[in-house]
Design a protein around this motif. Structure first.
Motif, PDB file in Angstrom:
ATOM      1  N   ALA A   1     -74.459  -1.401   8.801  1.00  0.00           N
ATOM      2  CA  ALA A   1     -73.849  -1.886   7.558  1.00  0.00           C
ATOM      3  C   ALA A   1     -72.350  -1.630   7.539  1.00  0.00           C
ATOM      4  O   ALA A   1     -71.563  -2.478   7.090  1.00  0.00           O
ATOM      5  CB  ALA A   1     -74.516  -1.222   6.355  1.00  0.00           C
ATOM      6  N   SER A   2     -71.950  -0.470   8.019  1.00  0.00           N
ATOM      7  CA  SER A   2     -70.523  -0.127   7.984  1.00  0.00           C
ATOM      8  C   SER A   2     -69.694  -1.020   8.896  1.00  0.00           C
ATOM      9  O   SER A   2     -68.472  -1.089   8.747  1.00  0.00           O
ATOM     10  CB  SER A   2     -70.333   1.338   8.375  1.00  0.00           C
ATOM     11  OG  SER A   2     -70.777   1.563   9.705  1.00  0.00           O
ATOM     12  N   GLN A   3     -70.351  -1.721   9.832  1.00  0.00           N
ATOM     13  CA  GLN A   3     -69.632  -2.585  10.769  1.00  0.00           C
ATOM     14  C   GLN A   3     -69.617  -4.052  10.340  1.00  0.00           C
ATOM     15  O   GLN A   3     -68.919  -4.862  10.950  1.00  0.00           O
ATOM     16  CB  GLN A   3     -70.273  -2.479  12.161  1.00  0.00           C
ATOM     17  CG  GLN A   3     -70.313  -1.066  12.727  1.00  0.00           C
ATOM     18  CD  GLN A   3     -68.934  -0.465  12.873  1.00  0.00           C
ATOM     19  OE1 GLN A   3     -68.002  -1.134  13.308  1.00  0.00           O
ATOM     20  NE2 GLN A   3     -68.802   0.810  12.507  1.00  0.00           N
ATOM     21  N   LEU A   4     -70.384  -4.397   9.329  1.00  0.00           N
ATOM     22  CA  LEU A   4     -70.441  -5.795   8.900  1.00  0.00           C
ATOM     23  C   LEU A   4     -69.128  -6.196   8.236  1.00  0.00           C
ATOM     24  O   LEU A   4     -68.599  -5.462   7.399  1.00  0.00           O
ATOM     25  CB  LEU A   4     -71.605  -6.000   7.934  1.00  0.00           C
ATOM     26  CG  LEU A   4     -73.004  -5.812   8.533  1.00  0.00           C
ATOM     27  CD1 LEU A   4     -74.067  -5.840   7.440  1.00  0.00           C
ATOM     28  CD2 LEU A   4     -73.291  -6.887   9.577  1.00  0.00           C
ATOM     29  N   PRO A   5     -68.586  -7.367   8.574  1.00  0.00           N
ATOM     30  CA  PRO A   5     -67.262  -7.742   8.058  1.00  0.00           C
ATOM     31  C   PRO A   5     -67.244  -8.130   6.582  1.00  0.00           C
ATOM     32  O   PRO A   5     -66.231  -7.947   5.904  1.00  0.00           O
ATOM     33  CB  PRO A   5     -66.868  -8.935   8.939  1.00  0.00           C
ATOM     34  CG  PRO A   5     -68.168  -9.497   9.425  1.00  0.00           C
ATOM     35  CD  PRO A   5     -69.100  -8.338   9.550  1.00  0.00           C
ATOM     36  N   GLU A   6     -68.336  -8.681   6.067  1.00  0.00           N
ATOM     37  CA  GLU A   6     -68.364  -9.149   4.683  1.00  0.00           C
ATOM     38  C   GLU A   6     -68.954  -8.081   3.764  1.00  0.00           C
ATOM     39  O   GLU A   6     -70.004  -7.514   4.054  1.00  0.00           O
ATOM     40  CB  GLU A   6     -69.186 -10.435   4.567  1.00  0.00           C
ATOM     41  CG  GLU A   6     -68.632 -11.599   5.366  1.00  0.00           C
ATOM     42  CD  GLU A   6     -67.271 -12.049   4.852  1.00  0.00           C
ATOM     43  OE1 GLU A   6     -67.029 -11.913   3.625  1.00  0.00           O
ATOM     44  OE2 GLU A   6     -66.469 -12.538   5.658  1.00  0.00           O
ATOM     45  N   GLN A   7     -68.279  -7.863   2.641  1.00  0.00           N
ATOM     46  CA  GLN A   7     -68.756  -6.836   1.717  1.00  0.00           C
ATOM     47  C   GLN A   7     -70.155  -7.137   1.202  1.00  0.00           C
ATOM     48  O   GLN A   7     -70.993  -6.233   1.097  1.00  0.00           O
ATOM     49  CB  GLN A   7     -67.808  -6.694   0.526  1.00  0.00           C
ATOM     50  CG  GLN A   7     -68.239  -5.569  -0.411  1.00  0.00           C
ATOM     51  CD  GLN A   7     -67.493  -5.551  -1.722  1.00  0.00           C
ATOM     52  OE1 GLN A   7     -67.550  -6.502  -2.484  1.00  0.00           O
ATOM     53  NE2 GLN A   7     -66.776  -4.470  -1.991  1.00  0.00           N
ATOM     54  N   GLN A   8     -70.437  -8.390   0.890  1.00  0.00           N
ATOM     55  CA  GLN A   8     -71.749  -8.716   0.350  1.00  0.00           C
ATOM     56  C   GLN A   8     -72.853  -8.359   1.341  1.00  0.00           C
ATOM     57  O   GLN A   8     -73.923  -7.882   0.948  1.00  0.00           O
ATOM     58  CB  GLN A   8     -71.833 -10.202  -0.001  1.00  0.00           C
ATOM     59  CG  GLN A   8     -73.137 -10.569  -0.689  1.00  0.00           C
ATOM     60  CD  GLN A   8     -73.097 -11.938  -1.324  1.00  0.00           C
ATOM     61  OE1 GLN A   8     -72.065 -12.590  -1.354  1.00  0.00           O
ATOM     62  NE2 GLN A   8     -74.222 -12.388  -1.839  1.00  0.00           N
ATOM     63  N   ASP A   9     -72.586  -8.556   2.626  1.00  0.00           N
ATOM     64  CA  ASP A   9     -73.574  -8.188   3.640  1.00  0.00           C
ATOM     65  C   ASP A   9     -73.715  -6.671   3.742  1.00  0.00           C
ATOM     66  O   ASP A   9     -74.824  -6.152   3.915  1.00  0.00           O
ATOM     67  CB  ASP A   9     -73.181  -8.767   5.001  1.00  0.00           C
ATOM     68  CG  ASP A   9     -73.307 -10.279   5.045  1.00  0.00           C
ATOM     69  OD1 ASP A   9     -74.078 -10.832   4.243  1.00  0.00           O
ATOM     70  OD2 ASP A   9     -72.628 -10.910   5.883  1.00  0.00           O
ATOM     71  N   ARG A  10     -72.600  -5.963   3.642  1.00  0.00           N
ATOM     72  CA  ARG A  10     -72.664  -4.495   3.693  1.00  0.00           C
ATOM     73  C   ARG A  10     -73.491  -3.956   2.529  1.00  0.00           C
ATOM     74  O   ARG A  10     -74.355  -3.096   2.704  1.00  0.00           O
ATOM     75  CB  ARG A  10     -71.250  -3.895   3.658  1.00  0.00           C
ATOM     76  CG  ARG A  10     -70.403  -4.206   4.872  1.00  0.00           C
ATOM     77  CD  ARG A  10     -69.171  -3.323   4.928  1.00  0.00           C
ATOM     78  NE  ARG A  10     -68.267  -3.500   3.808  1.00  0.00           N
ATOM     79  CZ  ARG A  10     -67.290  -4.397   3.753  1.00  0.00           C
ATOM     80  NH1 ARG A  10     -67.103  -5.233   4.772  1.00  0.00           N
ATOM     81  NH2 ARG A  10     -66.488  -4.473   2.705  1.00  0.00           N
ATOM     82  N   VAL A  11     -73.208  -4.468   1.341  1.00  0.00           N
ATOM     83  CA  VAL A  11     -73.935  -4.012   0.154  1.00  0.00           C
ATOM     84  C   VAL A  11     -75.413  -4.372   0.263  1.00  0.00           C
ATOM     85  O   VAL A  11     -76.291  -3.566  -0.064  1.00  0.00           O
ATOM     86  CB  VAL A  11     -73.309  -4.620  -1.118  1.00  0.00           C
ATOM     87  CG1 VAL A  11     -74.185  -4.347  -2.341  1.00  0.00           C
ATOM     88  CG2 VAL A  11     -71.908  -4.059  -1.345  1.00  0.00           C
TER      89      VAL A  11
END
Length: 562
Positions: free
Chosen positions: A294-304
């Protein structure tokens, strides 16, 4: 001679046994190419009904349109419902198979998340997440093996295991409006379906939750791990004019205004109380890996969304709580910067400036920090608001405070979040408890807590407009103590500014003291990287200080200082 006869007799007897066993046991072989795993008891033959149910489930999960078309009773029924027998199945390229599959896909699409859930999104998110929003008993069996979950990637597929089967009373239906009722033997087949990947498995409301009485976006959800489903299989269909002798009943056939076709005494679907949901002990390793991912995903919505997925499986996963709380908090601060439009060149000063913005804003206008995007309401905003991020922060920070009470920064920010939510009493209590936990050898941290405790007290007085409240005097003293404790210029500025701000709510305001404190605050402020006279003037022009500053000429020099 006797010995030869004895040997010959034994050989014949053994041969007889082999033939008998082969005649009694039907040997089956799994077909390759399916994303779903198959589990049957070795050495045990599958009955035609069980075999049909298994092949149909595998076809649905792998997106095999041709196999679905050959086995789906509803599709086959439409071929013969005109009353004329159809002796052979359409050729592989016939549009019949596409039409049959599209009807199934259209039904399945109802459980695929199509709306933007904002801060409540769950991985794999919009367009991919399978969310059973109704009671599981309301879904046809194919919903639990749909290709959205069976294909790999995005997930790792599903595993199916046949459990048992038993005969049912014959199913009945008409092959046309005026045709006579016909009957077909029926069998019910039970199958266990297990979802291999906790990160892509279907999501349901938490078991036992009364979904009709709660907000469907924010209600607690859990990840489904395993279910038992029932398939109804009909046989002896060729003699009734069907092009296949056996078929699986899934979606009801017939028109919407007609009764269900066929009529059966028991329907397929979810076996009540058979659901098992993923828990912390089932997937600790994958959850740790998911947090790192999650910490590596570029989009915030994907991280959340990924962190939310982890937390519906393990609500107390400390790393996920830590990362998500910081993500949400920083987003609230960035939204403050977007709102006030004041350029601050240094990250540390920008964070403090944005916190001060929300301190004042939450005591006055409050619109941006109190109205969410209302996913199902009339507003229908396209993006989450600051309020959405704030409301999502509370359960995350509260859980983190329980599992990691040593994370003092989280507890400090939790009190600030309570304050911004207009819950001043809880904010004060949170900061008071935190202050007691600060060790004497940490004066810098104590100063920060004192400043935030002072702001929580100010918020109570400012909102209630009770200027006789002793909290305002206590707030001044706590900010003054912080000023004396700290050597950090940023905290020096904030403490002096807080003292001056608190005086605006005293019954007998001392403007001369306010001018001196603001002069001191300006001195420390202008020494900070990223500070400017323009941003300083903004701090004097908020809804609280603006009236005081503009009404007394003694404050005018503060607006012109450079």
């Amino acid at each position: 001679m006797v010995m030869r006869r004895h040997v010959a007799f034994v050989l014949k007897f053994v041969l007889f046994l082999i033939v008998a066993v082969i005649g009694a046991v039907q040997i089956t072989f799994p077909q390759p190419g399916y994303a779903a795993g198959r589990s049957t008891k070795p050495g045990v033959a599958l009955s035609p009904a069980a075999s049909a149910a298994l092949h149909y489930a595998e076809a649905v999960s792998s997106g095999d349109r041709a196999a679905v078309g050959r086995l789906d009773f509803g599709c086959l029924y439409r071929l013969v419902s005109g009353g004329k027998p159809v002796r052979t199945l359409p050729p592989p390229a016939d549009p019949y198979y596409v039409s049959c599959w599209l009807q199934l896909a259209s039904a399945h699409a109802k459980v695929i998340e199509q709306q933007d859930a904002g801060v409540h999104a769950i991985w794999p998110g919009k367009g991919s997440l399978v969310f059973f929003s109704a009671e599981l008993t309301e879904y046809a069996p194919s919903f639990f093996v749909m290709d959205q979950m069976g294909l790999s990637p995005p997930g790792t597929g599903i595993r199916m295991e046949l459990l048992k089967s038993r005969p049912l009373p014959a199913a009945s239906f008409r092959l046309g409006e005026k045709a006579a009722m016909v009957a077909a033997p029926a069998t019910i087949v039970e199958m266990k379906v297990a979802y291999k990947d906790p990160l892509t498995s279907p999501v349901t409301f938490a078991p036992g939750l009364l979904t009709k009485l709660t907000n469907v976006v924010k209600s607690p959800k859990q990840a489904l791990k395993q279910v038992t489903i029932r398939w109804v299989v009909l046989s002896g269909l060729r003699k009734l004019g069907f092009p296949a002798d056996i078929a699986v009943v899934n979606l009801p056939a017939g028109r919407p205004d007609e009764s269900a076709v066929p009529f059966v005494t028991e329907t397929g679907g979810y076996e009540t109380n058979s659901g098992v949901w993923w828990g912390p002990a089932d997937a600790s390793g994958p959850l740790v890996a998911a947090v790192g991912r999650a910490s590596q995903l570029p989009e915030q919505q994907d991280r959340v969304a990924m962190l939310n997925r982890v937390l519906i499986i393990d609500p107390l996963q400390a790393e996920a709580l830590t990362i998500l709380s910081r993500e949400l908090y920083q987003t609230v601060l960035r939204m403050g910067a977007t709102a006030h439009q004041v350029a601050i060149g240094d990250p540390a000063l920008a964070a403090r400036f944005n916190e001060l913005y929300w301190n004042v804003y939450s005591e006055t206008v409050r619109t941006d920090i109190s109205l969410g995007m209302e996913m199902g309401g009339r507003l229908g905003l396209a993006q989450p608001t600051a309020a959405d991020y704030l409301y999502r922060m509370f359960p995350v920070m509260e859980r983190l405070a329980k599992v990691r009470p040593e994370d003092l920064e989280n507890r400090l920010r939790l009190g600030m979040a309570y304050r911004w939510n207009n819950d001043q009493e809880t904010a004060i209590a949170t900061h008071e408890v935190l202050l007691k936990d600060i060790r004497p050898e940490l004066p810098a941290l104590k100063a920060k807590v004192l400043i935030e405790l002072a702001w929580s007290r100010i918020a109570k007085v400012a909102w209630n407009r009770n200027f006789d409240d002793p909290n305002i005097i206590q707030a001044y003293k706590e900010a003054e103590e912080a000023l004396n404790l700290t050597t950090n210029p940023l905290d020096k500025f904030t403490a002096a500014y807080t003292m001056a701000y608190s005086l605006a709510f005293t019954p007998h305001r001392d403007n001369k003291a306010m001018v001196q404190l603001l002069t001191d605050a300006h001195h420390w402020y202008m020494r900070l990287p990223g500070a400017s006279q323009a941003s300083w003037v903004y701090l004097l022009g908020n809804d609280t200080l603006k009236g005081v500053v503009n009404a007394d000429p003694a404050f005018k020099p503060l607006l012109a200082l450079s």
